[in-house]
Design a protein around this motif. Sequence first.
Motif, short mmCIF file in Angstrom:
data_model
loop_
_atom_site.label_atom_id
_atom_site.label_comp_id
_atom_site.label_asym_id
_atom_site.label_seq_id
_atom_site.Cartn_x
_atom_site.Cartn_y
_atom_site.Cartn_z
N VAL A 77 0.85 -1.20 0.00
CA VAL A 77 0.00 0.00 0.00
C VAL A 77 0.89 1.25 0.00
CG1 VAL A 77 -1.77 1.31 1.24
CG2 VAL A 77 -1.79 -1.20 1.34
N ASP A 84 -2.14 4.94 -3.02
CA ASP A 84 -3.42 4.24 -2.82
C ASP A 84 -4.27 4.99 -1.80
OD1 ASP A 84 -2.63 1.99 -4.49
OD2 ASP A 84 -1.26 1.47 -2.85
N VAL A 395 -3.79 -6.52 -0.37
CA VAL A 395 -3.07 -5.85 0.71
C VAL A 395 -2.54 -6.94 1.64
CG1 VAL A 395 -3.29 -4.28 2.67
CG2 VAL A 395 -4.42 -3.74 0.51
#
Length: 438
Positions: A77, A84, A395
């Motif tokens: 991320v 993001d 993720v």
Amino acid sequence: MTNQYFVAVIGAGPAGLFGARELANLGARVALFNRDIKPGGLAEYGIYPNKHTMKSGLRKQFRQIMDLPNLDYYGNVTVGAQGDLTLDDLRALGVQAILVTAGAQGTKWLGLPGEDLEGVYHAKDVVYFYNSLPPFSQKSFRFGKRCAVIGAGNVMLDITHFLSREEKVDEVIAIVRRGPAEVKFEKKEMEYVIDNLDKAALDAEIQRVAPIMQAVNQDPEAGRASILEALPKALSKVSDTRFRFEFLASPVQMIGDAEGKLTQVEIEDNILVSKDGDTKAKGTGNKRRLDVETVIFAIGDKVDESFGLPTEWNEFVKNPNPRFPVDGISFESPFEDVFVGGWSRQASSGLVGIARKDGTNASKAVWQYLRQTKQPDESNVEAVATKIRSLGKPVVLKEDIKKLEATETAEAQRRGIEAFKFDNNDDMLQAMGLKETA
Ligand SMILES: Cc1cc2nc3c(=O)[nH]c(=O)nc-3n(C[C@H](O)[C@H](O)[C@H](O)COP(=O)(O)OP(=O)(O)OC[C@H]3O[C@@H](n4cnc5c(N)ncnc54)[C@H](O)[C@@H]3O)c2cc1C
Ligand SMILES: NC(=O)c1ccc[n+]([C@@H]2O[C@H](COP(=O)([O-])OP(=O)(O)OC[C@H]3O[C@@H](n4cnc5c(N)ncnc54)[C@H](OP(=O)(O)O)[C@@H]3O)[C@@H](O)[C@H]2O)c1
């Protein structure tokens, strides 16, 4: 549920990990976001790959941090203005303070002609490549027979180490803007490459620059001796690579052929001038060209200017009058809830131990800020989880990292090697069950 302060730490290198540990130990709930799938930053993807003992010792400490119950890890991320998640996204999720420990991810281009030629690179990209960090691990590099490395720090030596022991190129020329008295590298790192050093060329080079050094009261022989201090513990060479120095020289342009491939670097000779107790390099106007197929700039890095924090002189702007200084240092950005630590506070500065201390102290500043200005709240970890699910990309959580490490350890054992690393995100995601096998 007990009320806790809720803090986001951006970047899981040594500064971020040790900073997160400090905050978690003080009682905060920490959400640790990391661009890379794996934690570790340059400890994982910068430190030379064969430093197994150091790397495995650090990984062990990082694992203990990742196991802290009030720390959540979100790998893969990117946070930032073009990431993001933005800093405002984090604030909207109830984060009460943000510690930026994203390292120094920008590239210090000097704006010289020919920087875009094939064969011209920055050290960070090369280091990430040979340390298997995606996507750099998938890029192709042109390491020619003759390579110039600009700079005289430990990174220059790491690159020379790679070019002489792995690529086994014919020649590595370290181009150093000042002289032997101002080199930044350490004896320990020189030991890996000094067996490849052309000692006669070093003597000739010291002789060439001696009058310029003497003009600013430097001792050429002391400079030579300090470089050669690494000789007694020299690692035996594995190639015929000729390693040599060009002191008192700065690159001025890179020259290529019709296909856009680098063929030469032009350098300008420098003299030394004394200024404020230090020496500066000053161009003489005399220019020379060296035939090389590769130039690698190992001149340090700058912070990511697209991150969304103001920058100045390659670094994020710090509040010059910090409200919460630690050891007299400001860890504060101009935004009251955003703090900086590690290489995000001071780019390309120091070893892992320094980054660890800096991240820890940055967290102390964050903690003071929280205690003085906020009330502990119900950390909205669920809202973060929901937001993360909406990103439309895998993720990586701390349980996933455990799976990845177990798979890589098993693979290293199967191959009978000290360490194994997947060099692309797909393989890592598949190993964690976050992506289906193609
Ligand atoms: C080539 C090289 C070799 C080195 N070798 C040694 C050595 O042998 N021994 C030693 O002690 N020190 C060594 N160092 C120094 C050491 O690696 C650094 O001091 C240390 O890693 C800096 O830590 P950091 O946490 O500030 O930054 P980094 O280690 O750079 O970590 C930054 C982290 O932030 C993440 N990140 C970046 N941008 C974002 C974003 N926008 N959003 C989310 N996450 C982000 C990255 O993925 C990374 O995990 C070396 C450095 C280099 C460059
Ligand atoms: N094995 C290890 O322990 C290890 C390995 C790699 C890195 N590190 C650490 O990581 C940090 C960063 O290392 P580094 O090598 O990137 O940085 P560094 O030690 O600061 O060295 C940078 C070199 O680049 C030169 N330079 C800077 N700007 C230049 C320019 N515009 N033109 C020409 N030359 C220029 C500098 O010269 P001047 O001195 O003239 O400015 C210096 O010689 C250091 O703290 C280092 O010790 C440690």
